[in-house]
Design an enzyme around this catalytic site. Structure first.
Site, PDB file in Angstrom:
ATOM      1  N   GLY A   1       0.735  -0.808  -0.201  1.00  0.00           N
ATOM      2  CA  GLY A   1      -0.230  -0.141   0.353  1.00  0.00           C
ATOM      3  C   GLY A   1       0.962   1.057   0.059  1.00  0.00           C
ATOM      4  O   GLY A   1       1.926   1.528  -0.673  1.00  0.00           O
ATOM      5  N   GLN A   2       0.158   2.352   0.538  1.00  0.00           N
ATOM      6  CA  GLN A   2       0.763   3.475   0.087  1.00  0.00           C
ATOM      7  C   GLN A   2       1.524   4.266   0.838  1.00  0.00           C
ATOM      8  O   GLN A   2       2.813   4.485   0.734  1.00  0.00           O
ATOM      9  CB  GLN A   2       0.253   4.851   0.105  1.00  0.00           C
ATOM     10  CG  GLN A   2       0.393   6.101   0.101  1.00  0.00           C
ATOM     11  CD  GLN A   2      -0.584   7.730   0.593  1.00  0.00           C
ATOM     12  OE1 GLN A   2      -1.907   6.974   1.235  1.00  0.00           O
ATOM     13  NE2 GLN A   2       0.031   8.570   0.273  1.00  0.00           N
TER      14      GLN A   2
ATOM     15  N   ARG B   1      -2.274  -9.040  -1.609  1.00  0.00           N
ATOM     16  CA  ARG B   1      -2.121  -8.981  -2.788  1.00  0.00           C
ATOM     17  C   ARG B   1      -1.363  -9.699  -3.861  1.00  0.00           C
ATOM     18  O   ARG B   1      -0.108  -9.579  -2.420  1.00  0.00           O
ATOM     19  CB  ARG B   1      -2.189  -7.673  -3.407  1.00  0.00           C
ATOM     20  CG  ARG B   1      -3.693  -7.163  -3.569  1.00  0.00           C
ATOM     21  CD  ARG B   1      -3.218  -5.315  -4.115  1.00  0.00           C
ATOM     22  NE  ARG B   1      -3.121  -4.431  -3.745  1.00  0.00           N
ATOM     23  CZ  ARG B   1      -2.028  -3.684  -3.647  1.00  0.00           C
ATOM     24  NH1 ARG B   1      -2.173  -3.349  -4.889  1.00  0.00           N
ATOM     25  NH2 ARG B   1      -2.209  -2.690  -2.913  1.00  0.00           N
TER      26      ARG B   1
ATOM     27  N   TYR C   1     -14.938   3.205   9.730  1.00  0.00           N
ATOM     28  CA  TYR C   1     -13.013   3.039   9.738  1.00  0.00           C
ATOM     29  C   TYR C   1     -12.984   3.686  10.796  1.00  0.00           C
ATOM     30  O   TYR C   1     -12.066   3.101  11.141  1.00  0.00           O
ATOM     31  CB  TYR C   1     -12.916   3.850   8.489  1.00  0.00           C
ATOM     32  CG  TYR C   1     -11.499   4.512   8.293  1.00  0.00           C
ATOM     33  CD1 TYR C   1     -10.709   2.986   7.731  1.00  0.00           C
ATOM     34  CD2 TYR C   1     -11.206   5.649   8.807  1.00  0.00           C
ATOM     35  CE1 TYR C   1      -8.906   3.256   7.875  1.00  0.00           C
ATOM     36  CE2 TYR C   1      -9.613   6.313   8.339  1.00  0.00           C
ATOM     37  CZ  TYR C   1      -8.688   4.818   7.791  1.00  0.00           C
ATOM     38  OH  TYR C   1      -7.108   4.681   8.347  1.00  0.00           O
TER      39      TYR C   1
HETATM   40  P1  NAD Z   1      -3.617   1.504   1.363  1.00  0.00           P
HETATM   41  O1  NAD Z   1      -4.722   1.052   1.486  1.00  0.00           O
HETATM   42  O2  NAD Z   1      -2.508   2.050   0.190  1.00  0.00           O
HETATM   43  O3  NAD Z   1      -2.627  -0.122   2.043  1.00  0.00           O
HETATM   44  C1  NAD Z   1      -3.690  -1.302   2.536  1.00  0.00           C
HETATM   45  C2  NAD Z   1      -3.240  -2.217   1.910  1.00  0.00           C
HETATM   46  O4  NAD Z   1      -3.803  -3.339   2.711  1.00  0.00           O
HETATM   47  C3  NAD Z   1      -2.896  -3.257   1.012  1.00  0.00           C
HETATM   48  O5  NAD Z   1      -1.602  -2.605  -0.112  1.00  0.00           O
HETATM   49  C4  NAD Z   1      -4.176  -3.489   0.682  1.00  0.00           C
HETATM   50  O6  NAD Z   1      -4.200  -5.289  -0.435  1.00  0.00           O
HETATM   51  C5  NAD Z   1      -3.717  -4.570   1.909  1.00  0.00           C
HETATM   52  N1  NAD Z   1      -5.041  -5.395   2.410  1.00  0.00           N
HETATM   53  C6  NAD Z   1      -6.082  -5.374   2.219  1.00  0.00           C
HETATM   54  N2  NAD Z   1      -6.918  -5.995   2.519  1.00  0.00           N
HETATM   55  C7  NAD Z   1      -5.583  -7.262   3.474  1.00  0.00           C
HETATM   56  C8  NAD Z   1      -6.075  -8.406   4.161  1.00  0.00           C
HETATM   57  N3  NAD Z   1      -7.120  -8.895   4.826  1.00  0.00           N
HETATM   58  N4  NAD Z   1      -4.688  -8.833   4.115  1.00  0.00           N
HETATM   59  C9  NAD Z   1      -3.889  -8.625   4.140  1.00  0.00           C
HETATM   60  N5  NAD Z   1      -3.729  -6.535   3.885  1.00  0.00           N
HETATM   61  C10 NAD Z   1      -4.806  -6.461   3.297  1.00  0.00           C
HETATM   62  O7  NAD Z   1      -3.801   1.793   3.072  1.00  0.00           O
HETATM   63  P2  NAD Z   1      -2.067   2.700   3.689  1.00  0.00           P
HETATM   64  O8  NAD Z   1      -2.497   4.363   3.666  1.00  0.00           O
HETATM   65  O9  NAD Z   1      -1.250   2.418   3.037  1.00  0.00           O
HETATM   66  O10 NAD Z   1      -2.682   3.175   5.121  1.00  0.00           O
HETATM   67  C11 NAD Z   1      -2.124   1.325   5.443  1.00  0.00           C
HETATM   68  C12 NAD Z   1      -2.097   1.491   7.610  1.00  0.00           C
HETATM   69  O11 NAD Z   1      -2.475   3.476   7.552  1.00  0.00           O
HETATM   70  C13 NAD Z   1      -3.955   1.998   7.658  1.00  0.00           C
HETATM   71  O12 NAD Z   1      -4.088   1.498   8.440  1.00  0.00           O
HETATM   72  C14 NAD Z   1      -4.841   3.167   7.165  1.00  0.00           C
HETATM   73  O13 NAD Z   1      -5.755   3.283   7.975  1.00  0.00           O
HETATM   74  C15 NAD Z   1      -4.001   3.932   8.157  1.00  0.00           C
HETATM   75  N6  NAD Z   1      -3.565   4.883   7.538  1.00  0.00           N
HETATM   76  C16 NAD Z   1      -3.358   5.307   6.177  1.00  0.00           C
HETATM   77  C17 NAD Z   1      -3.238   6.987   6.416  1.00  0.00           C
HETATM   78  C18 NAD Z   1      -3.249   7.251   4.769  1.00  0.00           C
HETATM   79  O14 NAD Z   1      -3.324   8.737   4.583  1.00  0.00           O
HETATM   80  N7  NAD Z   1      -2.932   6.967   4.029  1.00  0.00           N
HETATM   81  C19 NAD Z   1      -3.959   7.701   6.835  1.00  0.00           C
HETATM   82  C20 NAD Z   1      -4.113   7.395   8.406  1.00  0.00           C
HETATM   83  C21 NAD Z   1      -3.656   6.144   8.691  1.00  0.00           C
HETATM   84  N1  SER Z   2      -5.645   8.997   4.896  1.00  0.00           N
HETATM   85  C1  SER Z   2      -6.614   8.385   5.434  1.00  0.00           C
HETATM   86  C2  SER Z   2      -8.323   8.893   4.543  1.00  0.00           C
HETATM   87  O1  SER Z   2      -8.578   9.058   4.684  1.00  0.00           O
HETATM   88  C3  SER Z   2      -7.304   9.318   7.089  1.00  0.00           C
HETATM   89  O2  SER Z   2      -7.353   7.545   8.013  1.00  0.00           O
HETATM   90  O3  SER Z   2      -9.001   7.355   5.029  1.00  0.00           O
END
Ligand code: NAD
Ligand code: SER
Length: 305
Positions: free
Chosen positions: A17-18, A42, A139
Site C-alpha cells: 500500500g501507500q 495482493r 473506518y
Molecule cells: P493502502 O490502502 O494504501 O494499503 C493497504 C494495503 O493493505 C493494501 O496493499 C491492501 O492490498 C492490503 N490489504 C487489504 N486487505 C488486506 C487483507 N485482508 N490482508 C492483507 N492485506 C490487505 O493503505 P495505507 O495508506 O498504506 O494505510 C496503511 C495503514 O495506515 C492503515 O491502517 C490506514 O488506516 C493507516 N492510515 C493511513 C493514512 C493515509 O493517509 N494513507 C492515514 C491514516 C491512517
Molecule cells: N487518509 C485516511 C483516509 O482518508 C485517514 O485515515 O481514510
C-alpha cells in the site's frame, strides 16, 4: 522479547500500500533487507501473500520465521470502508485481533496505525490528544477499537494517528484525503483536477517522509517513556485547505486549474478536525515535523516530474 529491544525479524502486513511501499524500504535500510518480510493479500514479486483474516496463516508465519516485530498496515481506508462497512470491520478489527493474538503467543512488538478519523464532529477543530472519540465513519470506529486493543492487549503495541498522507511512490489507497495526492498527478498530466471536496475544506496532512520518520522514532523509543496515548499519538504535519493546495501547486504550474465537485467524501472530511495538537508526542518521544505545505508541494512536483 523484552519491551523496547532491537528487532531481529520484521513482518509487514499490507506492505504493497501507500505507506507499506515506503516503510518496507525504510525498515530494510535500517535493519537490512533480509530482516524484513513484506506481506500483502495482493500478489507481487518479493512480497509473501498473506491475508490478515487468516489467523492460522499469520501464526504459522510468525512462528516459522521467528518474527520479533509486526508493522500491521493492512486495512480498508475511509472511503472504501464506508462502501463496504462489514468488510472494513472484518479486515480492520478481526485482522488486528489475529495479529495481536500471534504477537501475544510469540512475544512480538506491534505497530498498528490509527488515524485522524478517530475524531468526530464533537471534537474541537484543533484536536487535542485526549478528547471524546465519536467518529461517524465505520473506518474511524475500527481505529478507536484498535487504540483500545493496543492498551489492553498486554503487549508492546504502539500507534500513530496519521494525518492524510501525501506521497509520490505509490497511489493513495481509497481514503478521503486521496485528493491531496491525486491532484499532483492530474496537475502534471492534465493541467486540471476535479476535486471531490470543497475548496475551503481544511484537514491535517503530512508528507510521507515525516510519517515514516515518526513511525521509526516511535518504535525506537523505550517502552517506559510512553504513556497512556501509546495506542494512538496525535502527530501534526501541516494543515491546509484544498484551495491553498491548488495555489501552492500553481507556484510551479501557473496554468493549473481545479474545479470542486464535493461527493460523499465531503461528509467524512467535515467530520474530522482541521488540525492536530501533538504536544504529547513532542514531550514523550520528541516528535517534530519537517515539511510545511510549500515544501511538500516542491518535493511532490520535483519527484513526479
Ligand atoms: P493502502 O490502502 O494504501 O494499503 C493497504 C494495503 O493493505 C493494501 O496493499 C491492501 O492490498 C492490503 N490489504 C487489504 N486487505 C488486506 C487483507 N485482508 N490482508 C492483507 N492485506 C490487505 O493503505 P495505507 O495508506 O498504506 O494505510 C496503511 C495503514 O495506515 C492503515 O491502517 C490506514 O488506516 C493507516 N492510515 C493511513 C493514512 C493515509 O493517509 N494513507 C492515514 C491514516 C491512517
Ligand atoms: N487518509 C485516511 C483516509 O482518508 C485517514 O485515515 O481514510
Amino acid at each position: 522479547m523484552p519491551m523496547g529491544t532491537v528487532p531481529k525479524l520484521i513482518l509487514v502486513t499490507g506492505a504493497l500500500g501507500q505507506i507499506g511501499t515506503e516503510l518496507v524500504e525504510a525498515l530494510q535500510d535500517k535493519y537490512g533487507k533480509e530482516s524484513v518480510i513484506p506481506t500483502d493479500v495482493r500478489e507481487a514479486n518479493g512480497c509473501t501473500q498473506l491475508d490478515v483474516m487468516d489467523a492460522e496463516g499469520i501464526e504459522n508465519l510468525v512462528r516459522s520465521k521467528g518474527i520479533t516485530d509486526i508493522y500491521h498496515l493492512a486495512a480498508l481506508l475511509s472511503a472504501t470502508g464506508e462502501k463496504n462497512p462489514d468488510l472494513c470491520w472484518s479486515v480492520n478489527v478481526d485482522g488486528l485481533v489475529n495479529v495481536i493474538s500471534a504477537a501475544k503467543k510469540y512475544g512480538c512488538r506491534v505497530f498498528s496505525p490509527s488515524s485522524i478519523a478517530v475524531f468526530g464532529p464533537d471534537c474541537p477543530k484543533h484536536a487535542p490528544q485526549v478528547t471524546g472519540l465519536n467518529p461517524t465513519t465505520v473506518y474511524g470506529k475500527t481505529k478507536v477499537v484498535g487504540e483500545h486493543l493496543a492498551m489492553s492487549s498486554g503487549i508492546d503495541m504502539r500507534g500513530l494517528r496519521y494525518p492524510g498522507l501525501i506521497s509520490w511512490k505509490a497511489p493513495a489507497g481509497g481514503g478521503t484525503t486521496d485528493y491531496a495526492v491525486e491532484i499532483f498527478h492530474a496537475a502534471l498530466s492534465e493541467g486540471h483536477y476535479n476535486c471531490f471536496v470543497r475548496e475551503d475544506t481544511r484537514l491535517p496532512m503530512m508528507y510521507m517522509d515525516d510519517a515514516i520518520r515518526a513511525t521509526l522514532e516511535l518504535m525506537d523509543t523505550p517502552f517506559d517513556s510512553l504513556g497512556t496515548s501509546r495506542g494512538g499519538y496525535n502527530i501534526a504535519g501541516c494543515s491546509f485547505t484544498a484551495g491553498e493546495l491548488v495555489k501552492s501547486i500553481q507556484r510551479h504550474i501557473p496554468e493549473f486549474t481545479c474545479s470542486f465537485e464535493p461527493d460523499v467524501r465531503q461528509n467524512y472530511a467535515d467530520s474530522w478536525p482541521d488540525s492536530i495538537e501533538d504536544d504529547v508526542a513532542r514531550k514523550e518521544w520528541g516528535w517534530i515535523s519537517k515539511f510545511d505545505l510549500d515544501k511538500i508541494v516542491d518535493e511532490m512536483i520535483d519527484n513526479l516530474q
